[in-house]
Design a protein around this motif. Structure first.
Motif, PDB file in Angstrom:
ATOM      1  N   PRO A  12     -16.156 -23.810  11.189  1.00 42.75           N
ATOM      2  CA  PRO A  12     -16.100 -24.067   9.742  1.00 42.75           C
ATOM      3  C   PRO A  12     -14.681 -24.201   9.204  1.00 42.75           C
ATOM      4  CG  PRO A  12     -17.567 -22.217  10.214  1.00 42.75           C
ATOM      5  CD  PRO A  12     -16.862 -22.576  11.485  1.00 42.75           C
TER       6      PRO A  12
ATOM      7  N   GLU B 276     -13.359 -27.709   7.727  1.00 44.04           N
ATOM      8  CA  GLU B 276     -13.036 -27.724   6.302  1.00 44.04           C
ATOM      9  C   GLU B 276     -11.614 -28.230   6.070  1.00 44.04           C
ATOM     10  OE1 GLU B 276     -12.873 -24.740   2.455  1.00 44.04           O
ATOM     11  OE2 GLU B 276     -13.734 -24.031   4.318  1.00 44.04           O
TER      12      GLU B 276
ATOM     13  N   SER C 261     -11.553 -31.902   6.657  1.00 44.80           N
ATOM     14  CA  SER C 261     -12.331 -32.672   5.687  1.00 44.80           C
ATOM     15  C   SER C 261     -11.541 -33.024   4.440  1.00 44.80           C
ATOM     16  CB  SER C 261     -13.601 -31.919   5.295  1.00 44.80           C
ATOM     17  OG  SER C 261     -13.305 -30.827   4.442  1.00 44.80           O
TER      18      SER C 261
END
Length: 93
Positions: free
Chosen positions: A10, A14, A17
């Motif tokens: 994650p 993240e 992204s």
């Protein structure tokens, strides 16, 4: 700098992204992103961290960040993974 040993996916996904040039260790997602030019991978050591941080200062770091965001969006976002799962399920029917 975020320690990702416990929950790497994650945090790295993240960061990528949103287009941050991302430095990670060589676990599967890190290698996946590096192979596509969307992240930098370094050894999990003090020297590896120092070397990796220097690499983040290179002039191509912003482009690595842009590629990372594109990879996350197109290949590992919830939408992309969901489509892949549905395609695989349909193929079994």
């Amino acid at each position: 700098v975020w320690r990702t040993r416990d929950r790497p996916v994650p945090m790295v996904a993240e960061a990528c992204s949103i287009g941050l040039p991302t430095l990670t260790t060589p676990y599967p997602l890190g290698r996946f992103l590096e192979a596509r030019g969307g992240a930098l991978v370094t050894e999990a050591s003090a020297q590896g961290l120092a070397d990796g941080l220097r690499r983040l200062l290179d002039e191509d770091a912003p482009e690595i960040g842009r590629r990372g965001a594109k990879i996350v969006r197109e290949e590992i976002s919830w939408d992309a993974v969901g489509r892949s799962w549905l395609d695989q399920a349909r193929a079994l029917l």
